[in-house]
Each structure stands twice: as C-alpha cells, then as structure tokens.
Design an enzyme around this catalytic site. Structure first.
Site, short mmCIF file in Angstrom:
data_model
loop_
_atom_site.label_atom_id
_atom_site.label_comp_id
_atom_site.label_asym_id
_atom_site.label_seq_id
_atom_site.Cartn_x
_atom_site.Cartn_y
_atom_site.Cartn_z
N THR D 16 0.83 -1.22 0.00
CA THR D 16 0.00 0.00 0.00
C THR D 16 0.86 1.26 0.00
O THR D 16 0.53 2.25 -0.67
CB THR D 16 -0.91 0.00 1.24
OG1 THR D 16 -1.81 -1.10 1.13
CG2 THR D 16 -1.72 1.28 1.34
N SER D 58 1.06 -7.48 -1.32
CA SER D 58 1.66 -8.60 -0.58
C SER D 58 0.76 -9.85 -0.59
O SER D 58 1.23 -10.94 -0.29
CB SER D 58 2.03 -8.19 0.84
OG SER D 58 0.92 -8.17 1.69
N THR D 87 1.00 -4.89 4.05
CA THR D 87 0.75 -5.33 5.43
C THR D 87 0.09 -6.70 5.53
O THR D 87 0.25 -7.39 6.54
CB THR D 87 -0.15 -4.30 6.16
OG1 THR D 87 -1.38 -4.17 5.45
CG2 THR D 87 0.54 -2.95 6.27
#
Lengths: 174, 174, 174, 174
Positions: D16, D58, D87
């Site tokens: 992000t 991710s 994350t």
C-alpha cells in the site's frame, strides 16, 4: 459563451496565493508563482498565458505597481484577464482598473491560505475566476468566496477575512 | 449577474469526486459526500443547499437514476443547480437533462482524482461549476478542465481522461 | 526491547512542529499541539501521555522554561520521554537535560516545516523519536534528520537547516 | 548506537505504501517507489541504498518472492536492512526472514494508506523503521503502529487493520 479556445491572460502579482514557507528562517516569502502547478493539478485545458508582473504582498503595492497592472491589462492582446492578487488591497486595485474602463473582462482573485500549505482556497478561487472571466462581459470584478463582485461595490472585511458587497451591506443596515 | 444571495442547489450523485480509500480492504468506496468540506475549504459563502441523491460510480448509473436526477432538477425550487457526477457517463446524464428542457441552469461537474487523495482537481472544478451556474443562462452544461461545454456537444475522451467538444473535434478533423 | 505497553510521556513545548497559519494576519502562531492528530494519522498504538508545557518558538525559550522542562522530566512517572521542541535551540535544551543526569531516556525532536503545511518532516521525526525512545538506554538525545545524536555532541547547522554531530564534524576537519 | 554513517539498505517490495491512483481507470496500481521522495520530505540524512525487488501487493507474494527477499538480505553488504512491504502478509515474510537467521537487523514496515493519498501513515512508519534498524540488535522485526514486534510473535489483525503481539494477546485472553 466565448470561444473556449480564446487565450486568457493571467497576470500574477503575488499575494498569499503564492507565498512559501522558508524553513531556514521560519518566515513566509515569495519565490515564483504556483499558477502553472495549480492549473495542471486542476487538469485545466484552457489556453492561458501566464505573466508575472511582481511578487509582492498587496499591502506593499504602490500606485506605480497598480499603474503597471493597468498598463499590462491594456497592452496584452487578450480581452479576458485574470489578475492574482493579495486580498488586503485587492479592492483598491480593482477600483483602479475599473475606473480606467479598459473594455476588457478583468477578474481579480487570490487566497487566504497559501497554495503550498495544502489546504488552500486558492484552487477553488482560481477555478471560479477562470469561469467568471469566460462568461462575464466587459468590466472589472473580484472573485472571492465563490462570489463575483463588481469593482465598485466590494470590500474586504478584514476582521472576518471575507469579501462582501458594499451595497448589500448598506441595505442590511437600513 | 444573478443575485448572489439566490440559493444554488447542489445535487450529489457520487463519482470519483467523493470516493474514499478503505484501508482495511484496499478498495475505493463511497461514504458520504465531501462537498460541504470542500466549500468550507474554499471559503465559499454562496448560499447552497446540498442534497445527496445517490452515491455511485457513474458506470453503474441506470436510466432510473437519471430519471431521478431529472425529477429532482425539476422539483427543487432553485433555478441554478450543480450536479456532482462521475466522469465516465457525465455526458450521458447531461444529454438526458438537456433534452428535457427544464428552463433552469444546470452544471454537471466531477473529478478525475478523489478529493480525499489530496491532489484533487475537484476543488478547481467545483469552483468553475459554481461560477458558471451563476453566470450562464438556461441550459445544461458540463464543467470540466476549466471549460464549460453545452450538453449536446461534449464527450469524455476516455483514453486521455479529458472532456472535449464534439463540434470542435469535428472541425479539427475536417 | 522495553515492554511496548509502558507509557511514553510526550512533553510539548511548541516549535515549528506546531505552528499554524493565521489567515487574517498572514502570520504564523501557536494554538494547540497537533501531536494527537499526528499519532492518529500515524496509526500509533503506543500508550502515550501528552502534556503541553508551553507553546513557544524556541528562540524565545528562557532558562526558566528549560528549568520547567527538566523539572517535568524528573517529576513524571514515565522513564521514557519525548520532548517536542523548536529546532533553533533544541541542542541547548538537550544540554540542560543531559547535564542534569535524570536517569531517564529523553528524546528531543521537532520539525523544519509545520505539520499544518502538509509537507511536514514532523511525521517522520515523530516516528523516529518514538522508536528511539523505546530502544535507547538512559540518556538525552536529539532525533532529527533520521539520526539520533547524544546531547553533548550535536548542534544545528543553521545555514543548512540540519543537525550534525560536533565530534563527527571535528573528525572530518582534521 | 551504531555509527550513523553506516549505510542502511532499503529493500522495496511494494504494498500500500507505494500504491498510486490511476485516474483513467479509477484503479490502484504500482509505478515506482516513493521511498526517495519520503526520505527527502523527512529531511532524512541517513546514508541509504534503495533497491526495488518487486512492486506487488503482498497478497500476491509467492514463496519465490520471499526467497528472493531473503537472498537479497543475505547478499547485500549492509547489516541493517529495512524492507517495505504490504501489510497483509508482512508477518509471513518476517517469519521466513526470521527463521533464516541472517545475523542482520531487518525491519519490515509498510502503510495502511498510500503515500500519494496525502494522509499516509507511511511517513511515520518509515521514521520508526529507520530508527529501530539503527538501534536494535540482530533479528527480524515488524515496525507498525509505532511499535516493533519480533518476527515470531506478531500478526496483523485484519478486521482492525493493526498489528498485535501474539504473546500479549494470549496473556490477555488468559
């Protein structure tokens, strides 16, 4: 509506609009105008010609400075002109330009918060000024707070930081 | 110029203008409109009445949605109306409103970048829309890229992300 | 590492970090601290106790002000303290706190650009300060420019607007 | 404290942190990393070497991607490494790096809000990561929410969008 392809002249004179923060001295100062960045950010596709006449706080503006602004309004080939200007004496400059009767459409605008400080009213005001200049007839106007005031009936209310109509105010008081 | 104290109706329909970032899902979504925040940031002192009709991506907009927008344009007491709208089908909605001949001044506007993403063109466009709506006569217009296009000669150039005049384009090609 | 649930005390003294722009006067001034907003924006989940001792430009800071900061560092129950401070005399205050040997971990930090101006180094510096205060042993440090300087070997290079190690500099010159 | 002149390696993997908004499609995507801009904005004067390994969400990260990250952590000359990472699977990558016992200090960090959206936690997190990497001993850690978690006791609480200690949570439940 005017031909959107007609060029609009933007005359830059400084004002809060274009102030920067000097991180070494902690003071506000002028460098170069942000008008181009703002137009790019606004995805503005109008044909504009930007010309910096001076970069000053409008409290510092002299009669000679105003004479120069008037001279340039007359000399440029465009009939549609936006003048970016400090708010403190914007009404005075509007009065000088208005009294001169240039037969052009001239819109003065500015900002209460510098563009570089992120939360600026400058983007909004520049938008209104560029719209008013395309649609209004000959005359000199101040575009602030979403409104457009003729040069002979506008003043800055310095305690509130807003522009107001002189006539309207008179009517309210009576 | 119209009396600046005349109320302007702002009809909110969603669009990129009002998109938010959902930090849990990483997706864009709608919550409530930012029009009020934007007017406050722009120090706008026009009298406006904000009404949210829907909060949708304009690609999702149906004929029924457009009928509702038209119905509200007709029903509201104001004769000056700004419609915030997604850009993808803004021209289609403008065509529906324009063909209906409401005898009001209706300006559609929107943004390419969400207001919440900081570098939005929304502030600029909202400024132009509010100025055009005060100064133009009856009719339906799209205010984007600093320009104002009549409803029957505008289209979005999706590959460039800009609005352009259909007529102008035709002339260029010929 | 210390228990992350141990509370960190943040002592606010003002400085560029917390300066605001007064749109009526065009001057910078202090209102209340933005530390809470910044921690919320940073999604910080550390347990912190924020206490405003003063809101001043560090060039105005007196010996009495520094004595108060020292007194509070000693009096608060927390052993891990972050002091937000103007950069101009940050090294002087660090020296007062360092010489007093409080047996606590004290990190001074600040910013070159006000948080309210959008492009602030304050978020970054506050992040470093809160990390250093959790991991360093007893002592007084200045956290600026991503670095952490012991109180007895740091100075602000005012012409460049950066902090530098006095020792390191000496070594370089020799 | 380590010599502040020791170079820190920053391995960029996307997440992000580095997402952009495509104004033509209305979708989020990756272009190039903003790490350099962020360090400049933070007035960071640490000596860093930025290397982009991949630019992915991710959730898309494969075992092969993690093997590459581990390989680069081992191969680079620096012993202090920050990995920017989405994350959602940051804890998984931390576990791979942690189990490999590289004898280096490796800090993973990221953001919940893209840097380009203005109100990012990325600046704050990057600050904490660069401070933790200078002060912690060998090991692999996740730096999020102002905290630093060892690789073998951290997880993302996806419903709340925060990181939490597995141990701590167990204690709380008991």
């Amino acid at each position: 509506m005017p031909n959107p392809m007609d060029t609009i002249r933007i005359l830059v004179t400084g004002g809060t609009f274009d102030k920067e923060y000097n991180e070494l001295t902690g003071e506000l100062y002028f460098q170069s105008t942000h008008t181009n960045d703002m137009l790019r950010l606004g995805r503005c596709l109008l044909e504009v010609e930007i010309e910096t006449l001076m970069m000053i706080d409008s409290l510092q503006m002299t009669a000679a400075d105003r004479a120069l602004i008037l001279e340039r309004c007359r000399a440029v080939p465009e009939t549609r002109i936006v003048v970016t200007h400090g708010t403190d004496t914007m009404a005075e400059t509007a009065a000088v330009l208005g009294a001169a009767n240039t037969r052009k459409t001239i819109i003065l605008t500015g900002a209460m918060i510098p563009y570089t400080f992120g939360s600026s009213d400058g983007m909004f005001n520049l938008g209104t000024a560029l719209a008013f200049v395309q649609t209004l007839g000959e005359g000199v106007y101040v575009a602030m707070n979403g409104q457009c005031f003729p040069w002979d009936s506008v003043r800055k209310n310095k305690s509130m930081g807003i522009f107001e109509s002189v006539d309207l105010d008179t009517r309210r008081l009576s």
